[in-house]
Enzyme design. Structure first.
Site, PDB file in Angstrom:
ATOM      1  N   ASN A  61       0.825  -1.209   0.000  1.00  0.00           N
ATOM      2  CA  ASN A  61       0.000   0.000   0.000  1.00  0.00           C
ATOM      3  C   ASN A  61       0.855   1.254   0.000  1.00  0.00           C
ATOM      4  OD1 ASN A  61       0.594  -0.852   2.675  1.00  0.00           O
ATOM      5  ND2 ASN A  61      -1.099   0.310   3.523  1.00  0.00           N
ATOM      6  N   ASN A  64      -1.050   8.647   0.812  1.00  0.00           N
ATOM      7  CA  ASN A  64      -0.805  10.013   0.353  1.00  0.00           C
ATOM      8  C   ASN A  64      -1.518  10.973   1.300  1.00  0.00           C
ATOM      9  OD1 ASN A  64      -1.335  12.515  -1.462  1.00  0.00           O
ATOM     10  ND2 ASN A  64       0.066  11.259  -2.649  1.00  0.00           N
ATOM     11  N   TYR A  67      -5.654  11.724   1.025  1.00  0.00           N
ATOM     12  CA  TYR A  67      -5.931  10.290   1.273  1.00  0.00           C
ATOM     13  C   TYR A  67      -6.409   9.466   0.078  1.00  0.00           C
ATOM     14  CZ  TYR A  67      -5.484  11.304   6.316  1.00  0.00           C
ATOM     15  OH  TYR A  67      -5.038  11.680   7.546  1.00  0.00           O
ATOM     16  N   CYS A  72      -4.136   0.673  -2.525  1.00  0.00           N
ATOM     17  CA  CYS A  72      -3.999  -0.559  -1.735  1.00  0.00           C
ATOM     18  C   CYS A  72      -2.909  -1.460  -2.329  1.00  0.00           C
ATOM     19  CB  CYS A  72      -5.304  -1.337  -1.748  1.00  0.00           C
ATOM     20  SG  CYS A  72      -6.644  -0.583  -0.821  1.00  0.00           S
ATOM     21  N   GLU A  74      -3.042  -4.737  -2.931  1.00  0.00           N
ATOM     22  CA  GLU A  74      -3.507  -5.706  -3.932  1.00  0.00           C
ATOM     23  C   GLU A  74      -3.542  -5.063  -5.317  1.00  0.00           C
ATOM     24  OE1 GLU A  74      -4.788  -4.837  -1.085  1.00  0.00           O
ATOM     25  OE2 GLU A  74      -6.025  -6.393  -0.186  1.00  0.00           O
ATOM     26  N   CYS A 114     -10.535  -3.413  -4.268  1.00  0.00           N
ATOM     27  CA  CYS A 114      -9.540  -4.433  -4.648  1.00  0.00           C
ATOM     28  C   CYS A 114     -10.229  -5.702  -5.134  1.00  0.00           C
ATOM     29  CB  CYS A 114      -8.615  -4.733  -3.471  1.00  0.00           C
ATOM     30  SG  CYS A 114      -7.439  -3.395  -3.187  1.00  0.00           S
TER      31      CYS A 114
HETATM   32  N1  THU Z   1      -5.383  -1.415   2.433  1.00  0.00           N
HETATM   33  C1  THU Z   1      -4.851  -2.259   1.511  1.00  0.00           C
HETATM   34  O1  THU Z   1      -3.693  -2.139   1.090  1.00  0.00           O
HETATM   35  N2  THU Z   1      -5.648  -3.247   1.046  1.00  0.00           N
HETATM   36  C2  THU Z   1      -6.956  -3.443   1.398  1.00  0.00           C
HETATM   37  O2  THU Z   1      -7.631  -4.279   0.827  1.00  0.00           O
HETATM   38  C3  THU Z   1      -7.522  -2.662   2.498  1.00  0.00           C
HETATM   39  C4  THU Z   1      -6.723  -1.505   2.946  1.00  0.00           C
HETATM   40  C5  THU Z   1      -4.551  -0.304   2.891  1.00  0.00           C
HETATM   41  C6  THU Z   1      -5.031   1.043   2.421  1.00  0.00           C
HETATM   42  C7  THU Z   1      -4.466   1.953   3.484  1.00  0.00           C
HETATM   43  O3  THU Z   1      -3.139   2.302   3.118  1.00  0.00           O
HETATM   44  C8  THU Z   1      -4.411   1.097   4.727  1.00  0.00           C
HETATM   45  O4  THU Z   1      -4.541  -0.255   4.289  1.00  0.00           O
HETATM   46  C9  THU Z   1      -5.499   1.401   5.733  1.00  0.00           C
HETATM   47  O5  THU Z   1      -6.756   1.373   5.149  1.00  0.00           O
END
Ligand code: THU
Length: 160
Positions: A61, A64, A67, A72, A74, A114
């Site tokens: 992830n 920024n 936000y 993410c 994935e 995702c």
């Molecule tokens: N996040 C992911 O990378 N994948 C997900 O499926 C859920 C959330 C990240 C986004 C953000 O950087 C942090 O987790 C908190 O939401």
């Protein structure tokens, strides 16, 4: 009134019950949490995808200060795979989350956006993509991304 009931299934396995290939991809997803840029949430998510040609593409992830501009883990892995190997089906996706100084005990569910991108990946290549969600206690194994999103919007929906 008519009701639709959607059923889904997930295998719940211990680390020892996984195959070597599954363990390898999860190990890379765990390593990837170290590359996560998450100064706002402190929630480190790592991802790794295995392509049909054997290549492994990594993601994590990226947050920024504005936000919604972040991404993410994935999607960062799936988009990187699509950018470098557009012809290669994605066979497996592994995800791990690290916060508060340790990997999460339970597997964490991927966000809706995702899941939508995972489904597009399956439809794009016409092939199932296995999804592995890491937890210290147990690992969830979905045979197909479709098991994470039973009622999906894909290109056929655009045709009405
Ligand atoms: N996040 C992911 O990378 N994948 C997900 O499926 C859920 C959330 C990240 C986004 C953000 O950087 C942090 O987790 C908190 O939401």
């Amino acid at each position: 009134m008519k009701k639709l009931i959607f059923k889904t299934q997930v295998k719940v396995l211990t680390w020892d019950e996984l195959s070597d290939e599954q363990r390898q991809l999860l190990t890379i997803a765990k390593e990837q949490t170290k590359c996560s840029y998450c100064p706002y949430s402190q929630f480190h998510v790592g991802a790794a995808v295995l392509l049909q040609n054997g290549e492994i593409v990594r993601g994590c992830n990226q947050e920024n200060a504005a936000y919604p501009s972040g991404l993410c883990a994935e999607r960062s892995a799936l988009f990187a795979a699509g950018a470098s190997y557009p012809e290669q089906p994605v066979l497996r996706l592994a995800i791990a989350c690290y916060t508060g100084g340790h990997f999460t005990e339970e597997p964490q569910a991927p966000c809706g956006a995702c899941r939508q991108v995972m489904l597009e990946t399956e439809h794009r290549y016409g092939q199932k993509m296995e999804v592995l969600l890491y937890g210290e206690k147990e690992i969830y194994v979905f045979e197909s991304a479709a098991d994470l999103l039973p009622l999906v919007f894909v290109s056929e929906n655009l045709e009405g």
